[in-house]
Design a protein around this motif. Structure first.
Motif, PDB file in Angstrom:
ATOM      1  N   ILE A  85       0.893  -1.263   0.044  1.00 25.70           N
ATOM      2  CA  ILE A  85       0.204   0.126  -0.057  1.00 25.70           C
ATOM      3  C   ILE A  85       0.816   1.356  -0.020  1.00 25.70           C
ATOM      4  O   ILE A  85       0.727   2.036  -0.653  1.00 25.70           O
ATOM      5  N   GLU A 234      -5.744  -4.332   8.578  1.00 21.60           N
ATOM      6  CA  GLU A 234      -7.185  -4.090   8.638  1.00 21.60           C
ATOM      7  C   GLU A 234      -7.714  -4.302  10.153  1.00 21.60           C
ATOM      8  O   GLU A 234      -8.564  -4.096  10.483  1.00 21.60           O
ATOM      9  N   LYS A 241      -9.532   3.569  14.451  1.00 21.34           N
ATOM     10  CA  LYS A 241     -10.498   3.858  13.198  1.00 21.34           C
ATOM     11  C   LYS A 241     -11.302   4.984  13.439  1.00 21.34           C
ATOM     12  O   LYS A 241     -11.383   5.790  12.332  1.00 21.34           O
ATOM     13  N   ILE A 249      -7.759  12.375   9.811  1.00 17.47           N
ATOM     14  CA  ILE A 249      -6.693  11.677   9.707  1.00 17.47           C
ATOM     15  C   ILE A 249      -6.887  10.586   8.751  1.00 17.47           C
ATOM     16  O   ILE A 249      -7.869   9.674   9.148  1.00 17.47           O
ATOM     17  N   GLN A 250      -6.052  10.462   7.705  1.00 13.95           N
ATOM     18  CA  GLN A 250      -6.383   9.217   6.789  1.00 13.95           C
ATOM     19  C   GLN A 250      -5.915   7.710   7.584  1.00 13.95           C
ATOM     20  O   GLN A 250      -4.892   7.899   7.963  1.00 13.95           O
ATOM     21  N   LEU A 251      -6.555   6.810   7.357  1.00 16.92           N
ATOM     22  CA  LEU A 251      -6.171   5.713   7.845  1.00 16.92           C
ATOM     23  C   LEU A 251      -6.289   4.672   6.739  1.00 16.92           C
ATOM     24  O   LEU A 251      -7.426   4.493   6.411  1.00 16.92           O
ATOM     25  N   PHE A 252      -5.159   4.095   6.234  1.00 19.63           N
ATOM     26  CA  PHE A 252      -5.229   2.832   5.335  1.00 19.63           C
ATOM     27  C   PHE A 252      -5.264   1.797   6.093  1.00 19.63           C
ATOM     28  O   PHE A 252      -4.291   1.396   6.539  1.00 19.63           O
ATOM     29  N   ALA A 253      -5.969   0.912   5.858  1.00 22.16           N
ATOM     30  CA  ALA A 253      -5.916  -0.584   6.355  1.00 22.16           C
ATOM     31  C   ALA A 253      -5.753  -1.552   4.936  1.00 22.16           C
ATOM     32  O   ALA A 253      -6.524  -1.351   4.351  1.00 22.16           O
ATOM     33  N   PHE A 255      -6.424  -4.302   3.226  1.00 21.90           N
ATOM     34  CA  PHE A 255      -7.145  -5.206   2.911  1.00 21.90           C
ATOM     35  C   PHE A 255      -6.462  -6.049   1.815  1.00 21.90           C
ATOM     36  O   PHE A 255      -5.946  -5.267   0.899  1.00 21.90           O
TER      37      PHE A 255
END
Lengths: 258, 492
Positions: A85, A234, A241, A249-253, A255
């Motif tokens: 990612i 994730e 979250k 705030i951006q949270l990239f999980a 998957f």
């Protein structure tokens, strides 16, 4: 299976279990016991193992540094996903900082299709992985004092060197995140470095596997609102979250379903 | 001193543990026309439902004072007793009764016909009443036989007989075309002149903005604000709505776009959508924004064969496709994730394994069901999707977020590659929202494409590469994520 590949497999099994017997090796690799005996003999000549009656034992002292270069099998997937990612945010022709830590090593492994990317790092392991997996990316390794256990560079020389750069993107490994104390890392030097790089970057991402949430590490970097973007797995706790979304705030999980 | 008719203090309501509205404060002066707006589903309709007794007293927290007394509505009829009349978003008429019977049902005693009025007499009265209001329809027709528009008109005309003191209108003109706005405007000015307090929820406010006294804007977090007509210039208003958008909190990865996978050309049905054309590329998230009744939902269904399209062509991979039924759409690799998850998305009384296997092609086609292979596949996907639920639990007990993940899991198994999402994050909690957004990223990274239909503009601008605005069945504009600085207010 090719003989060379089989030898690699035997090495893997031995590294993991420290010992192995001929019968079970023959079964797992689906070859005859005679073949296995011949393979073990070859490996003994390489001083990789010592043959015993009916099996072999790993020559432990031969590979002390192996723990640094190889990672624990069970945790690889979570770092891999984070690395995949994170690498999406690296554009062609950019200068990127990869901080010291395991997540950054996996970012470095995913740069094969980028053009004219320069990686600046203070971690020799990151430099190693980058040149091994993504040889097309240019690597600049900052000089400084060497930490012999982690192979990371630190100190005044490193800080001075980094200040000559302005990074488009920085990826920083975080070792612990709690609501109360914010972001923390495993050493004071790393904390200084992280704060320093944050000032030198246009955009910064915190990389942190899910099991480092709600854990406090040794040295504090900054409060929970320090980073604008966080990349994790994730499985991260729901409370984070929710907090991140409400505080913009951006949270990239990561998957990885399909 | 202003005469306050209704005041709501700190109204909060949560359903199934998900908070729908939080600490809403609202006060209405007697005789004013109050417009209620928000960016997205911040709970306007919920508020209307509380005031009309659909969510009874006790299901929400906070106090409502009406005419200086606490308002305690146990059933919707209590609201009528207090002369609070609500026009809901959906038509609420007795479908199997005549227009006349509908007109004269549940009226206050002053205007109600005598108890034993024959149907013939009612029809005669109704016909006179209707022609008086310039709406010559035969009132002996069953409501079922009327068009949506006539039904709404009947509901609105009924207001003349109801004599409301507080009139609540929830998207009253969503299904009324511009052509008939005059009728609605006459109605509004009639009641305003009579001193009736009106609370109106609508996106199509341009037509009657001159009648409005106050505007309240609800927001998802933090208190809303109220502005009065004197402070208001129209261009300000739509600006207020988008003012505190935050695109940056949405996890969005820019993926390199591939070939064209879907192209729609001049799609129309005769009523709600007209001349819609767009293209979708591989790895792209294309958003569609429109308020309810704009044709947004019809379009999403038409692309999956749930609604007929009378003209226009859909191309999949540059080949013309005839999507006349959902079955054909599934064969073409299209997935449709509905907004009404509990009614249309899942089989409520089946367990989770049967639910995910319910798409054609997800079965292993063997005589035996619930095999190890099926269980293992379920476990593998459930683990990847962070869904900790046994395959044997029953779909009815899932939360909104879990339902959404389960539906998505079914489609991912079926190896669909064009995903149509209709209101994907409606009434699900924030952590599940984050999961859904991140799953979008995973889908497009793996080469799928997404069509996202939503009434939440912030979400669309946050996760889509392009957003197409639909208004009254037509495309009114398009913005790409990159140049969001351009004014988008005109497209609403």
């Amino acid at each position: 299976m090719l003989p060379l590949k089989r030898l690699e497999e035997i090495k893997d099994i031995l590294t993991k279990n420290k010992q192995a017997d001929v019968i079970s090796l023959a079964q797992t690799l689906n070859v005859t016991e005679a073949t296995i005996r011949r393979d073990l003999e070859k490996l003994e000549n390489e001083h990789f193992l010592t043959r015993t009656h009916g099996g072999a034992v790993l020559n432990e002292s031969k590979h002390p540094e192996i723990s640094l270069f190889t990672l624990q099998e069970d945790s690889i997937e979570r770092y891999q996903n984070i690395g995949k990612i994170a690498s999406q945010f690296i554009q062609n022709n950019e200068t990127v900082f990869l901080g010291p830590g395991t997540c950054s090593r996996f970012v470095a492994r995913n740069l094969t299709n980028k053009v004219n990317v320069t990686i600046v790092t203070t971690d020799m392991m990151v430099a190693h992985d980058c040149s091994l997996y993504s040889p097309n990316a240019a690597v600049i390794l900052a000089g400084g004092n060497l930490n012999p256990t982690t192979l990371e560079l630190y100190g005044q020389t490193t800080d001075n060197f980094l200040e000559t750069f302005y990074f488009s993107t920085a990826f920083l490994d975080i070792d612990g995140i709690t609501m109360a104390r914010g972001y923390s890392v495993s050493s004071l030097n790393k904390a200084f470095l992280t704060q320093n790089v944050l000032k030198l970057s246009k955009k910064a991402f915190a990389l942190c596997p899910y099991d480092r949430f709600d854990v406090e590490s040794y040295a504090t970097v900054g409060d929970i609102n320090l980073f604008e973007s966080v990349i994790t797995n994730e499985r991260v706790a729901d409370s984070f979250k929710e907090y991140y979304f409400q505080h913009k705030i951006q949270l990239f999980a990561t998957f990885n379903i399909m | 001193m202003k005469d306050i008719l209704l005041s709501c203090e700190d109204i909060s309501l949560s359903l199934n543990g998900i908070s729908i509205i939080e600490n809403i404060n609202l006060s209405l002066n007697r005789g004013e026309f109050h417009l209620l707006l928000d960016k997205n589903g911040a709970g306007k309709t919920t508020m209307a439902n509380i005031l009309s007794g659909i969510y009874p007293y006790g299901s929400y927290s906070g106090n409502i004072y009406y005419k200086n007394k606490e308002l305690q509505l146990k059933i919707p009829k209590d609201a009528l007793k207090e002369n609070i009349v609500t026009i809901h978003q959906d038509i609420c008429l007795f479908e199997d009764m005549t227009i006349a019977e509908n007109l004269y049902a549940n009226l206050p005693s002053k205007t109600a016909p005598k108890t034993f009025t024959s149907l013939e007499k009612k029809i005669k009265m109704a016909n006179e009443f209707l022609s008086e209001h310039d709406c010559p329809i035969d009132s002996s027709l069953l409501v079922r036989q009327c068009s949506q528009f006539i039904k709404r008109k009947i509901e609105l005309l009924r207001l003349y007989l109801m004599q409301p003191e507080l009139l609540i209108l929830d998207e009253p003109v969503a299904i009324v075309s511009n052509y008939d706005m005059k009728f609605f405007l006459d109605l509004l000015s009639y009641f305003k002149k009579k001193g009736v307090t009106i609370l109106c929820i609508s996106y199509n406010y341009e037509a009657f903005i001159h009648l409005v006294d106050h505007i309240s804007i609800f927001r998802e977090e933090g208190p809303g604000y109220t502005i009065s007509q004197s402070d208001l210039q129209q261009e300000d208003l739509s600006h207020l709505l988008v003012r505190d958008f935050c695109q940056n909190r949405y996890p969005k990865i820019d993926v390199k776009k591939g070939e064209e996978v879907l192209c729609a050309e001049n799609l129309s049905n005769d009523l709600t959508i007209k001349d819609i054309s767009f293209t979708l590329h591989q790895g792209e998230i294309l958003g569609f924004f429109g308020s309810s009744g704009s044709g947004r939902e019809t379009l999403s269904k038409a692309l999956f064969g749930l609604e007929p399209c009378h003209s226009g062509t859909i191309y999949i991979d540059r080949l013309p496709a005839h999507i006349t039924s959902p079955e054909k759409a599934i064969d073409l690799g299209i997935a449709y994730i509905t907004d009404d998850r509990s009614n249309y998305g899942l089989f409520q009384n089946l367990d989770l394994l049967e639910n995910v296997n319910s798409v054609k092609g997800n079965n292993y086609k063997s005589f035996w069901t619930r095999t190890h292979a099926e269980q293992n596949r379920y476990a593998w996907y459930a683990d990847k999707m962070n869904l900790e639920l046994s395959p044997d639990s029953i779909a009815r007990h899932l939360s909104g977020g879990e339902q959404q993940k389960l539906i998505l899991m079914r489609w991912i198994m079926s190896s669909a590659r064009i995903f149509i999402f209709n209101e994907p994050t409606q009434s699900i909690d924030i952590p599940s929202k984050i999961d859904v957004y991140n799953m979008f990223n995973d889908l497009v990274l793996k080469g799928a494409s997404i069509l996202l239909f939503s009434s939440n503009l912030e979400e669309l601008l946050g996760v889509c590469d392009r957003v197409i605005f639909i208004k009254q069945g037509l495309i009114s504009g398009e913005v790409s994520r990159m140049d969001i600085a351009q004014p988008i207010e005109d497209y609403f």
